[in-house]
Motif scaffolding. Structure first.
Motif, PDB file in Angstrom:
ATOM      1  N   PRO A   3       0.667  -1.284   0.126  1.00 26.68           N
ATOM      2  CA  PRO A   3       0.062  -0.174   0.154  1.00 26.68           C
ATOM      3  C   PRO A   3       1.002   1.135  -0.014  1.00 26.68           C
ATOM      4  CG  PRO A   3      -0.838  -1.581   1.566  1.00 26.68           C
ATOM      5  CD  PRO A   3       0.409  -2.265   1.177  1.00 26.68           C
TER       6      PRO A   3
ATOM      7  N   ASN B  25      -6.462  -1.629  -3.302  1.00 23.10           N
ATOM      8  CA  ASN B  25      -7.485  -0.805  -2.597  1.00 23.10           C
ATOM      9  C   ASN B  25      -6.749   0.547  -2.451  1.00 23.10           C
ATOM     10  OD1 ASN B  25      -9.432  -2.607  -2.157  1.00 23.10           O
ATOM     11  ND2 ASN B  25      -8.480  -3.320  -0.239  1.00 23.10           N
ATOM     12  N   ALA B  26      -5.345   0.439  -2.331  1.00 27.46           N
ATOM     13  CA  ALA B  26      -4.507   1.992  -2.240  1.00 27.46           C
ATOM     14  C   ALA B  26      -4.534   2.647  -3.385  1.00 27.46           C
ATOM     15  CB  ALA B  26      -2.969   1.596  -1.752  1.00 27.46           C
TER      16      ALA B  26
ATOM     17  N   CYS C  68       2.286   1.771  -3.514  1.00 24.70           N
ATOM     18  CA  CYS C  68       1.157   2.270  -4.364  1.00 24.70           C
ATOM     19  C   CYS C  68       0.790   3.640  -4.299  1.00 24.70           C
ATOM     20  CB  CYS C  68      -0.059   1.189  -4.141  1.00 24.70           C
ATOM     21  SG  CYS C  68      -1.296   1.858  -5.359  1.00 24.70           S
ATOM     22  N   GLU C  69       0.658   3.890  -3.074  1.00 24.02           N
ATOM     23  CA  GLU C  69       0.329   5.618  -2.625  1.00 24.02           C
ATOM     24  C   GLU C  69       1.260   6.453  -3.306  1.00 24.02           C
ATOM     25  OE1 GLU C  69       0.173   5.979   1.519  1.00 24.02           O
ATOM     26  OE2 GLU C  69      -1.436   4.748   1.676  1.00 24.02           O
TER      27      GLU C  69
ATOM     28  N   LYS D 212     -12.473   2.254 -14.401  1.00 28.32           N
ATOM     29  CA  LYS D 212     -12.366   2.298 -13.050  1.00 28.32           C
ATOM     30  C   LYS D 212     -13.383   1.686 -12.112  1.00 28.32           C
ATOM     31  CE  LYS D 212     -12.658   6.988 -11.324  1.00 28.32           C
ATOM     32  NZ  LYS D 212     -13.590   6.699 -10.339  1.00 28.32           N
TER      33      LYS D 212
ATOM     34  N   GLY E 163      -8.960   8.365  -6.435  1.00 29.21           N
ATOM     35  CA  GLY E 163     -10.269   9.089  -6.044  1.00 29.21           C
ATOM     36  C   GLY E 163     -11.525   8.179  -6.295  1.00 29.21           C
ATOM     37  N   GLY E 164     -11.342   6.833  -6.051  1.00 29.46           N
ATOM     38  CA  GLY E 164     -12.344   5.780  -6.053  1.00 29.46           C
ATOM     39  C   GLY E 164     -12.267   4.881  -7.278  1.00 29.46           C
TER      40      GLY E 164
ATOM     41  N   THR F   1      -1.560   9.811 -11.084  1.00 32.15           N
ATOM     42  CA  THR F   1      -2.514  10.602 -11.048  1.00 32.15           C
ATOM     43  C   THR F   1      -2.306  12.079 -10.931  1.00 32.15           C
ATOM     44  OG1 THR F   1      -3.651   9.001  -9.734  1.00 32.15           O
ATOM     45  CG2 THR F   1      -4.674  11.089  -9.457  1.00 32.15           C
TER      46      THR F   1
ATOM     47  N   ARG G  13      -7.121   2.421  -5.734  1.00 35.13           N
ATOM     48  CA  ARG G  13      -8.417   3.123  -5.992  1.00 35.13           C
ATOM     49  C   ARG G  13      -8.607   4.286  -5.049  1.00 35.13           C
ATOM     50  NH1 ARG G  13      -9.387  -2.377  -5.241  1.00 35.13           N
ATOM     51  NH2 ARG G  13     -10.465  -3.189  -7.128  1.00 35.13           N
ATOM     52  N   ASP G  14      -7.810   4.370  -3.819  1.00 42.00           N
ATOM     53  CA  ASP G  14      -7.865   5.493  -2.884  1.00 42.00           C
ATOM     54  C   ASP G  14      -7.228   6.589  -3.753  1.00 42.00           C
ATOM     55  OD1 ASP G  14      -9.349   4.298  -0.955  1.00 42.00           O
ATOM     56  OD2 ASP G  14      -7.699   4.102   0.226  1.00 42.00           O
ATOM     57  N   ALA G  15      -5.776   6.246  -4.391  1.00 40.33           N
ATOM     58  CA  ALA G  15      -4.964   7.310  -5.108  1.00 40.33           C
ATOM     59  C   ALA G  15      -5.806   7.839  -6.059  1.00 40.33           C
ATOM     60  CB  ALA G  15      -3.839   6.711  -5.536  1.00 40.33           C
TER      61      ALA G  15
END
Length: 190
Positions: free
Chosen positions: A55, A101-102, A58-59, A134, A108-109, A66, A104-106
């Motif tokens: 994670p 999951n990380a 990935c962030e 996405k 914006g969903g 992004t 997706r968070d990065a």
């Protein structure tokens, strides 16, 4: 795990088949190269240290992709190239659900499954990173890929982790399927 090298690719397509796009297709790939702690060692059944580290990696990688995209993310994909001293499974371990999951968070969903590819290789290895919308896999306009070649990585004891994002679907798409404005965003398919 610390990133020892970052490589970025930006592609923007404005014209395809002689038609000027109303909105260009921008794709960005960011690669983070890390040391593989399992390289050159005997088989290890437990790869949880890679999964646990993913994670944070990935962030950094997806966050940079992004930022470079400069537009809302509509599609994404992930990949890994494992140096010859490791196993393909080492790359897979870095791309599991916690990485997703990380990711997706990065961006914006996102509710759709994230397409991926992994392989063994060294410097000069090419990989095609599959892309899909996405929020809904059945949106055919966003089925695409980003091809890239890493010229200086991964070394035998490294893993290249790749995040790709795109600003829209293919230019001139016309093969049917659900349109992006028809997405319900509930099951990751439609």
């Amino acid at each position: 795990m610390d990133i020892v090298k970052t490589v970025s690719f930006i592609e923007e397509t404005v014209v395809e088949a002689g038609r000027i796009a109303d909105l260009p297709l921008r794709k960005v790939a960011v690669v983070g190269v890390v040391q593989n702690p399992f390289a050159g060692k005997p088989y290890a059944a437990d790869l949880s240290s890679l999964i646990d580290a993913s994670p944070a990696l990935c962030e950094q990688i997806a966050g940079e992709a992004t930022r470079l995209l400069g537009a809302p993310v509509e599609s994404y994909g992930k990949a890994a190239i494992v140096g010859f001293g490791g196993e393909q499974e080492h790359g897979v371990a870095l791309l599991t659900t916690v990485f997703g999951n990380a990711f997706r968070d990065a961006v914006g969903g996102g509710v759709a499954w994230i397409s991926s590819a992994t392989k063994i290789g060294g410097p000069g290895t090419s990989i095609d990173v599959p892309l899909a919308h996405k929020d809904a896999l059945f949106v055919r306009s966003h089925y695409d890929a980003f091809s890239l070649t890493l010229h200086t990585a991964p070394l035998p004891d490294q893993i290249a982790i790749i995040c790709v994002v795109a600003s829209r679907g293919r230019l001139n798409h016309r093969v049917g399927g659900i349109a992006k404005d028809e997405i319900d965003g509930k099951d990751g398919l439609r």
